[in-house]
Design a protein around this motif. Structure first.
Motif, mmCIF file in Angstrom:
data_model
loop_
_atom_site.group_PDB
_atom_site.id
_atom_site.type_symbol
_atom_site.label_atom_id
_atom_site.label_comp_id
_atom_site.label_asym_id
_atom_site.label_seq_id
_atom_site.Cartn_x
_atom_site.Cartn_y
_atom_site.Cartn_z
ATOM 1 N N LYS A 1 0.703 -0.637 0.005
ATOM 2 C CA LYS A 1 0.592 0.055 -0.038
ATOM 3 C C LYS A 1 1.094 1.136 0.117
ATOM 4 N N PHE A 2 2.302 1.183 0.469
ATOM 5 C CA PHE A 2 2.678 2.219 0.530
ATOM 6 C C PHE A 2 4.120 2.101 -0.093
ATOM 7 N N TYR A 3 4.403 3.170 -0.822
ATOM 8 C CA TYR A 3 5.969 2.732 -1.935
ATOM 9 C C TYR A 3 5.905 3.815 -2.445
ATOM 10 N N HIS A 4 7.147 4.127 -2.553
ATOM 11 C CA HIS A 4 8.148 5.365 -3.428
ATOM 12 C C HIS A 4 8.002 5.170 -4.890
ATOM 13 N N LEU A 5 8.195 5.993 -5.574
ATOM 14 C CA LEU A 5 8.986 5.720 -6.928
ATOM 15 C C LEU A 5 9.679 6.363 -7.194
ATOM 16 N N PHE A 6 10.677 6.234 -7.936
ATOM 17 C CA PHE A 6 11.795 7.629 -8.502
ATOM 18 C C PHE A 6 11.951 7.635 -9.415
ATOM 19 N N TRP A 7 13.073 9.001 -10.379
ATOM 20 C CA TRP A 7 13.287 8.542 -11.020
ATOM 21 C C TRP A 7 14.367 9.356 -11.104
ATOM 22 N N TYR A 8 15.546 8.472 -12.420
ATOM 23 C CA TYR A 8 17.159 9.030 -12.149
ATOM 24 C C TYR A 8 17.401 8.565 -13.736
ATOM 25 N N LYS A 9 18.424 9.602 -13.895
ATOM 26 C CA LYS A 9 19.637 10.155 -15.094
ATOM 27 C C LYS A 9 20.285 9.023 -14.882
ATOM 28 N N GLN A 10 21.096 8.616 -16.118
ATOM 29 C CA GLN A 10 22.045 8.356 -15.972
ATOM 30 C C GLN A 10 23.755 8.528 -16.907
ATOM 31 N N LEU A 11 24.302 9.341 -16.350
ATOM 32 C CA LEU A 11 25.259 10.370 -16.992
ATOM 33 C C LEU A 11 25.772 9.559 -17.868
ATOM 34 N N LEU A 12 26.614 9.541 -18.252
ATOM 35 C CA LEU A 12 27.587 9.016 -19.738
ATOM 36 C C LEU A 12 28.641 8.798 -19.242
ATOM 37 N N SER A 13 29.156 9.407 -17.771
ATOM 38 C CA SER A 13 29.966 8.517 -16.616
ATOM 39 C C SER A 13 29.729 6.892 -15.974
ATOM 40 N N GLY A 14 28.370 6.729 -15.818
ATOM 41 C CA GLY A 14 27.710 6.047 -15.193
ATOM 42 C C GLY A 14 27.399 6.470 -13.434
ATOM 43 N N GLU A 15 27.607 7.866 -13.727
ATOM 44 C CA GLU A 15 26.939 8.106 -12.414
ATOM 45 C C GLU A 15 25.023 8.691 -12.758
ATOM 46 N N MET A 16 25.013 8.202 -11.819
ATOM 47 C CA MET A 16 23.283 8.194 -11.422
ATOM 48 C C MET A 16 22.786 9.515 -10.567
ATOM 49 N N ILE A 17 21.746 10.321 -11.078
ATOM 50 C CA ILE A 17 21.812 11.554 -10.957
ATOM 51 C C ILE A 17 20.340 11.017 -10.379
ATOM 52 N N LEU B 1 16.063 12.137 -9.116
ATOM 53 C CA LEU B 1 15.424 14.236 -10.319
ATOM 54 C C LEU B 1 14.114 13.676 -10.000
ATOM 55 N N ILE B 2 13.607 13.155 -9.341
ATOM 56 C CA ILE B 2 12.266 13.292 -8.650
ATOM 57 C C ILE B 2 12.026 11.869 -8.256
ATOM 58 N N ARG B 3 11.062 12.153 -6.731
ATOM 59 C CA ARG B 3 10.236 10.887 -6.624
ATOM 60 C C ARG B 3 9.109 10.763 -5.903
ATOM 61 N N GLN B 4 8.241 10.420 -5.720
ATOM 62 C CA GLN B 4 6.605 10.814 -6.064
ATOM 63 C C GLN B 4 6.740 9.300 -4.501
ATOM 64 N N PHE B 5 5.226 9.981 -3.896
ATOM 65 C CA PHE B 5 5.280 8.861 -2.345
ATOM 66 C C PHE B 5 3.900 8.237 -3.137
ATOM 67 N N SER B 6 3.113 6.668 -3.114
ATOM 68 C CA SER B 6 1.894 6.663 -2.698
ATOM 69 C C SER B 6 0.658 7.385 -2.024
ATOM 70 N N SER B 7 0.903 7.945 -1.025
ATOM 71 C CA SER B 7 0.229 8.190 -0.501
ATOM 72 C C SER B 7 -0.110 10.073 -1.078
ATOM 73 N N SER B 8 0.947 10.551 -1.323
ATOM 74 C CA SER B 8 0.397 11.537 -2.175
ATOM 75 C C SER B 8 -0.327 11.929 -2.951
ATOM 76 N N THR B 9 -1.823 12.753 -2.764
ATOM 77 C CA THR B 9 -2.953 13.300 -3.135
ATOM 78 C C THR B 9 -2.368 13.960 -4.562
ATOM 79 N N TYR B 10 -1.431 14.236 -4.694
ATOM 80 C CA TYR B 10 -0.741 14.879 -5.960
ATOM 81 C C TYR B 10 0.488 14.710 -6.617
#
Length: 125
Positions: free
Chosen positions: A54-70, A72-81
């Motif tokens: 019922k409770f989880y987070h979703l995340f977005w990342y981007k991977q640079l050409l160097s391999g570094e993960m950056i 970007l943004i997250r979303q909570f499952s309980s959030s209404t927006y």
């Protein structure tokens, strides 16, 4: 060549999760593998997921050409927006278990790999 004539190729790959050992059954699926657009235009990347939690987070990342993960943004499952940050926003649809990353005013440096990730909340008894 004019700046707006630059073609961006955005790669989007199947992601990973952050819940080692979880037995709840989760899955994150890419909807498209690549997309292209003109610099300055809006880009959308779609991700669907499965979880019994019922409770989880979703995340977005981007991977640079160097391999570094950056992060970007997250979303909570309980959030209404839906969340937003800088040029990044999400369209979160809990009922259909999907989340879309929206990159406004795309730039050449946006032409990298993107990852959608799911983290379930597990509680110890």
């Amino acid at each position: 060549m004019a700046l707006l004539d630059s073609l961006l190729l955005i790669s989007f790959y199947l992601s990973f999760d952050f819940s080692p050992g979880s037995n709840l059954g989760q899955k994150v699926t890419q909807v498209q593998s690549t997309t292209s657009t003109q610099e300055g235009e809006k880009v959308t990347l779609d991700c669907s997921y499965e979880t019994r939690s019922k409770f989880y987070h979703l995340f977005w990342y981007k991977q640079l050409l160097s391999g570094e993960m950056i992060f970007l943004i997250r979303q909570f499952s309980s959030s209404t927006y839906s969340e937003w940050s800088s040029r990044y926003s999400v369209v979160f649809q809990k009922s259909t278990k999907s989340i879309r990353l929206v990159i406004s005013a795309s730039q050449l440096e946006d032409s990298v790999k993107y990852y959608c990730a799911l983290s379930e909340h597990t509680h110890s008894v």
